[in-house]
Write an enzyme that holds these catalytic residues in place. Structure first.
Site, PDB file in Angstrom:
ATOM      1  N   ASP A   7       0.859  -1.179   0.000  1.00  0.00           N
ATOM      2  CA  ASP A   7       0.000   0.000   0.000  1.00  0.00           C
ATOM      3  C   ASP A   7       0.898   1.234   0.000  1.00  0.00           C
ATOM      4  O   ASP A   7       1.825   1.327   0.815  1.00  0.00           O
ATOM      5  CB  ASP A   7      -0.896   0.019   1.235  1.00  0.00           C
ATOM      6  N   ASP A 116     -14.914  -4.444  -0.199  1.00  0.00           N
ATOM      7  CA  ASP A 116     -14.465  -4.110   1.156  1.00  0.00           C
ATOM      8  C   ASP A 116     -15.689  -4.099   2.065  1.00  0.00           C
ATOM      9  O   ASP A 116     -16.670  -3.387   1.782  1.00  0.00           O
ATOM     10  CB  ASP A 116     -13.793  -2.740   1.178  1.00  0.00           C
TER      11      ASP A 116
END
Length: 423
Positions: A7, A116
């Site tokens: 990330d 998500d």
């Protein structure tokens, strides 16, 4: 299987807890990519783009040219999706913007739908907005147009406290034609093995960054059906796919090989770890470690140094036909040892001569009319092109990677001659 995750925020590899709290600065994303790529495909997520407050696109473009990456974060329209696929992303990850229309306009196997969820409900906009839509409902809607899903359990992300097995199992059953990658809380090799048995992959960041989960243990976790002595057959291959030999691996040897990025195996005769080339000098750099479809054998892709893999001072333990890699080796040898009047040495020393010969041979190939002439002229062009490659310091592995990126592109360049080429 393990899918290491990088990330990126403000040019740094980071780890967040529940997508909000910065817990760890992992440093240079390119260094992390070099570390993780031995395990295969790496997930690269642009958090700044996902949150609408910047972009790390230039950095990520360098990453997708360096190793196989699936790219996500801030991809909100068809043009952006195509740009990443053209740049070399193996797959793209679409979250908030994922729709049947957008995903359906792309090749299904190149698209991962990011779902998500916080306590089972889908959240979007960087996990800040609740939708009121259930995970399985969202996945079933997108299943006909995506090749896989990234299912993140947001409440567990960055916590390293385990994951909800039942939720992942339900997701796998809901979309039988798509591969599910689970993320959020995955910490141990046993959890990766359990996910693999369910038919799901594990996307892991925090546990790798902190050292809680060694990458080698993650790679070997899904292995099953060991042979007596808890060993697994391992086919060693060059970067071009040529088989160099058959050896044996244990979980211990895999862990060391991945950690050190070297060819390290298990010697059944000595019943000890064997570092290839430690005495002969024919060492190996480990490029990638892969498990086969049944999880009972491995393939090590290596960059071989020295005389070759075989103890008889040959490149391979099996006879092999002359190929382009052999020709490159011959050109390199002549660059070092050939007399100045050698044709290859002259081409390597004289850029103008090499350019002229390349143009000449390419023109002759373009004018051929018979199969025999085409074969002859193609051989000439390949030879000249490989001399140019060696002269510039490139490798066949680089060329194969470039061709693979072009093969994966979704936009095609117009095939028109440059004006100077038609004069």
């Amino acid at each position: 299987m393990i899918v290491p995750s990088i990330d990126i925020m403000n040019g740094h590899a980071v780890q967040l807890r529940r997508g909000r709290e910065l817990v760890l600065d992992g440093g240079d994303p390119l260094a992390r990519l070099d570390e993780f790529a031995v395990a295969g495909e790496v997930a690269v997520i642009d958090l700044d783009a996902a949150l609408g407050r910047g972009s790390n696109a230039e950095l990520i473009r360098a990453m997708v040219r360096r190793a196989p990456c699936r790219v996500g974060g801030g991809i909100r329209d068809l043009d952006a999706a195509r740009r990443w696929l053209d740049a070399g992303a193996v797959r793209i990850v679409l979250g908030t913007a994922a729709s049947v229309e957008l995903c359906g306009a792309l090749r299904r196997e190149r698209v991962v739908g990011a779902v998500d969820a916080e306590h089972g409900d889908v959240v979007v906009d960087g996990w800040r907005t609740k939708t009121g839509v259930g995970v399985l409902e969202r996945m079933r809607t997108l299943a006909p147009v995506v090749g896989g899903f990234l299912f993140t359990q947001v409440e567990r992300e960055g916590e390293m406290g385990g994951f909800d097995v039942a939720a992942v199992e339900a997701a796998v059953r809901a979309v039988p034609g798509a591969r599910v990658t689970a993320a959020g809380g995955i910490t141990t090799a046993d959890e990766i093995a359990a996910l693999d048995r369910l038919g799901a992959d594990a996307q892991v960041g925090m546990a790798l960054y902190t050292g809680r989960l060694p990458l080698g243990a993650a790679v070997s976790a899904p292995l099953t059906k060991p042979l007596p002595g808890d060993v697994w057959p391992t086919v060693v291959c060059a970067e071009d796919g040529r088989a160099l030999g058959l050896v044996w691996s244990t979980r211990e040897s895999i862990a060391r090989a991945v950690a050190e990025r070297r060819g390290i195996y298990w010697s059944r005769s000595r019943r000890a770890l064997w570092v290839k080339g430690e005495t002969s000098g024919a060492t190996q750099d480990l490029v990638r470690a892969e498990l086969d479809c049944d999880r009972d054998a491995l393939r090590f892709i290596v960059r071989q140094h020295g005389a070759g893999f075989c103890h008889l001072q040959r490149p391979s333990c099996w006879p092999s036909s002359f190929d382009l890699a052999d020709l490159v080796g011959t050109i390199r040898a002549r660059a070092d040892r050939a007399p100045a009047e050698s044709g290859t040495a002259m081409l390597l020393a004289d850029r103008g001569l090499l350019g002229a010969k390349l143009c000449e041979e390419a023109d002759e190939l373009g004018r051929t009319r018979t199969p025999a002439d085409a074969v002859h002229e193609t051989a000439d062009v390949l030879y000249m092109a490989l001399v140019a490659l060696v002269r510039a310091g490139g490798t066949l592995a680089d060329v194969r990677a470039e061709l693979a990126r072009r093969h994966g592109a979704v936009s095609r360049r117009p095939m028109a001659a440059k004006p100077e080429a038609t004069q």
